[in-house]
Design a protein around this motif. Structure first.
Motif, short mmCIF file in Angstrom:
data_model
loop_
_atom_site.label_atom_id
_atom_site.label_comp_id
_atom_site.label_asym_id
_atom_site.label_seq_id
_atom_site.Cartn_x
_atom_site.Cartn_y
_atom_site.Cartn_z
N TYR A 4 -22.09 -4.35 32.35
CA TYR A 4 -22.00 -2.96 32.78
C TYR A 4 -20.53 -2.56 32.87
CZ TYR A 4 -22.61 1.13 35.84
OH TYR A 4 -22.59 2.39 36.39
N TYR A 5 -20.18 -1.46 32.21
CA TYR A 5 -18.79 -0.99 32.19
C TYR A 5 -18.72 0.42 32.76
CZ TYR A 5 -17.67 -4.91 29.14
OH TYR A 5 -17.49 -6.17 28.62
N ASP A 6 -17.95 0.57 33.82
CA ASP A 6 -17.68 1.88 34.41
C ASP A 6 -16.37 2.38 33.79
OD1 ASP A 6 -17.44 4.13 35.94
OD2 ASP A 6 -17.42 3.10 37.88
N VAL A 7 -16.48 3.31 32.85
CA VAL A 7 -15.33 3.73 32.06
C VAL A 7 -15.00 5.19 32.37
CG1 VAL A 7 -14.42 4.02 29.72
CG2 VAL A 7 -15.96 2.11 30.24
N HIS A 8 -13.72 5.47 32.60
CA HIS A 8 -13.29 6.83 32.93
C HIS A 8 -13.61 7.76 31.75
CE1 HIS A 8 -10.74 10.25 33.97
NE2 HIS A 8 -10.71 9.76 35.19
N PRO A 9 -14.25 8.92 32.02
CA PRO A 9 -14.71 9.77 30.92
C PRO A 9 -13.60 10.45 30.13
CG PRO A 9 -15.09 10.83 33.05
CD PRO A 9 -14.66 9.43 33.35
N GLN A 19 -12.99 -4.91 25.39
CA GLN A 19 -14.11 -5.81 25.62
C GLN A 19 -15.38 -5.29 24.94
OE1 GLN A 19 -14.27 -6.18 29.89
NE2 GLN A 19 -12.55 -7.62 29.97
N LEU A 20 -15.58 -3.99 24.97
CA LEU A 20 -16.75 -3.41 24.31
C LEU A 20 -16.67 -3.58 22.79
CD1 LEU A 20 -17.02 -0.23 26.51
CD2 LEU A 20 -18.91 -1.83 26.12
N ALA A 22 -15.12 -5.95 21.26
CA ALA A 22 -15.38 -7.38 21.00
C ALA A 22 -16.88 -7.65 20.96
CB ALA A 22 -14.70 -8.24 22.06
N ILE A 23 -17.64 -7.03 21.85
CA ILE A 23 -19.10 -7.18 21.85
C ILE A 23 -19.68 -6.63 20.55
CG2 ILE A 23 -21.23 -6.34 22.93
CD1 ILE A 23 -19.71 -6.48 25.64
N LEU A 24 -19.20 -5.47 20.13
CA LEU A 24 -19.69 -4.87 18.88
C LEU A 24 -19.35 -5.75 17.68
CD1 LEU A 24 -18.66 -1.17 19.62
CD2 LEU A 24 -21.01 -2.00 19.33
N ARG A 25 -18.14 -6.27 17.63
CA ARG A 25 -17.73 -7.10 16.49
C ARG A 25 -18.48 -8.43 16.46
NH1 ARG A 25 -11.29 -5.72 17.03
NH2 ARG A 25 -11.31 -3.87 15.68
N ASP A 26 -19.01 -8.81 17.61
CA ASP A 26 -19.80 -10.05 17.68
C ASP A 26 -21.28 -9.78 17.37
OD1 ASP A 26 -19.81 -12.84 18.14
OD2 ASP A 26 -20.69 -12.53 20.13
N GLY A 27 -21.58 -8.57 16.90
CA GLY A 27 -22.95 -8.24 16.53
C GLY A 27 -23.77 -7.61 17.63
N GLY A 28 -23.14 -7.28 18.76
CA GLY A 28 -23.88 -6.79 19.92
C GLY A 28 -24.34 -5.34 19.80
N LEU A 164 -32.91 -1.26 30.32
CA LEU A 164 -32.64 -1.95 29.06
C LEU A 164 -31.87 -3.26 29.25
CD1 LEU A 164 -31.63 1.09 26.80
CD2 LEU A 164 -33.89 0.11 27.18
N ASP A 165 -31.86 -3.77 30.47
CA ASP A 165 -31.03 -4.93 30.79
C ASP A 165 -31.26 -6.11 29.86
OD1 ASP A 165 -28.98 -5.86 32.40
OD2 ASP A 165 -30.34 -6.87 33.79
N ALA A 166 -32.49 -6.30 29.44
CA ALA A 166 -32.83 -7.48 28.63
C ALA A 166 -32.72 -7.24 27.14
CB ALA A 166 -34.25 -7.94 28.97
N VAL A 167 -32.46 -6.00 26.71
CA VAL A 167 -32.51 -5.71 25.27
C VAL A 167 -31.23 -5.14 24.68
CG1 VAL A 167 -35.02 -5.48 25.16
CG2 VAL A 167 -33.62 -3.47 25.74
N VAL A 168 -30.23 -4.84 25.52
CA VAL A 168 -28.90 -4.47 25.01
C VAL A 168 -27.88 -5.42 25.60
CG1 VAL A 168 -29.54 -2.03 24.76
CG2 VAL A 168 -28.38 -2.78 26.84
N ASP A 169 -26.69 -5.43 25.01
CA ASP A 169 -25.65 -6.35 25.45
C ASP A 169 -24.65 -5.72 26.42
OD1 ASP A 169 -26.36 -8.71 23.74
OD2 ASP A 169 -26.08 -7.19 22.19
N ALA A 170 -24.55 -4.39 26.41
CA ALA A 170 -23.63 -3.71 27.31
C ALA A 170 -24.07 -2.27 27.50
CB ALA A 170 -22.20 -3.74 26.77
N VAL A 171 -23.77 -1.73 28.69
CA VAL A 171 -24.02 -0.33 29.01
C VAL A 171 -22.70 0.28 29.45
CG1 VAL A 171 -25.22 1.29 30.52
CG2 VAL A 171 -26.40 -0.75 29.69
N VAL A 172 -22.34 1.41 28.85
CA VAL A 172 -21.11 2.12 29.19
C VAL A 172 -21.48 3.30 30.07
CG1 VAL A 172 -19.06 3.28 28.30
CG2 VAL A 172 -20.19 1.50 26.93
#
Length: 206
Positions: A4-9, A19-20, A22-28, A164-172
């Motif tokens: 879970y990423y709390d990112v300033h809008p 970090q996000l 990196a997750i995408l480049r790793d296929g996430g 979606l905790d079990a089916v995605v790798d990250a939530v922004v």
């Protein structure tokens, strides 16, 4: 379990963006806010990202995926643009529109419509998405985060993580965004046809 990423809008933290990416480049697969509503996204070379999106949303192979691009200059690599489409998209972006156009050879066949050979493209305004795209260096393969048993897209980052905790790798989470998806305009036949009315004003294409 999804990170879970709390990112300033408006001023996204570079560390979170890195970090996000990196997750995408790793296929996430990530859930992220846009200038219309939340979406699901993965890198183009993700081995199973498209199928994970289809499974979450229960989509068939006729679904138009969207390539979310950082800027207009990227479009020519992925879709064929005639002069009319070029002018229309240039004038309307960045904004909450998705345009359906014939895909180029650089779009993997599994992402394009099986019969029409078309794909969606869009250029969002959201600062977080723009930061992700710039660091990733290529478009995101994306689809609106509209779950099968919901009438509207989810808008709250923490609720999305719970669902979606079990089916995605990250939530922004960058605060609530809208519930209206993009306005979809089909330009593949040489003239504009509004397929879905959403956050973008459809009147300019009618």
């Amino acid at each position: 379990m999804a990170r879970y990423y709390d990112v300033h809008p408006q001023d996204p933290q570079p560390r979170s963006i890195s970090q996000l990416v990196a997750i995408l480049r790793d296929g996430g697969l990530i859930a992220y806010p846009t200038d219309s509503c939340y979406a699901l996204g993965c890198a183009l070379d993700s081995p199973d990202g498209a199928e994970r999106i289809r499974a979450i949303r229960r989509l068939d192979d006729r679904h138009h995926f969207t390539l979310v691009c950082a800027e207009f200059a990227q479009l020519g690599q992925f879709v064929h643009l005639d002069n009319s489409a070029f002018r229309s998209i240039k004038a309307a972006t960045p904004n909450p529109y998705t345009f359906i156009l014939p895909a180029t050879k650089d779009v993997p066949k599994r992402f394009a419509h099986p019969k029409k050979k078309t794909v969606g493209v869009r250029i969002p305004q959201h600062p977080v998405v723009q930061s992700l795209l710039r660091e990733l260096g290529e478009p995101l393969l994306s689809s609106t985060l509209l779950l099968p048993d919901h009438e509207e897209p989810l808008t709250d980052g923490w609720q999305i993580k719970e669902e979606l905790d079990a089916v995605v790798d990250a939530v922004v989470d960058s605060g609530e965004c809208g519930t209206d998806p993009t306005t979809v305009v089909d330009l593949s036949e040489g003239y504009p046809e509004v397929l879905r009315v959403g956050a973008g004003d459809p009147d300019r294409f009618r």
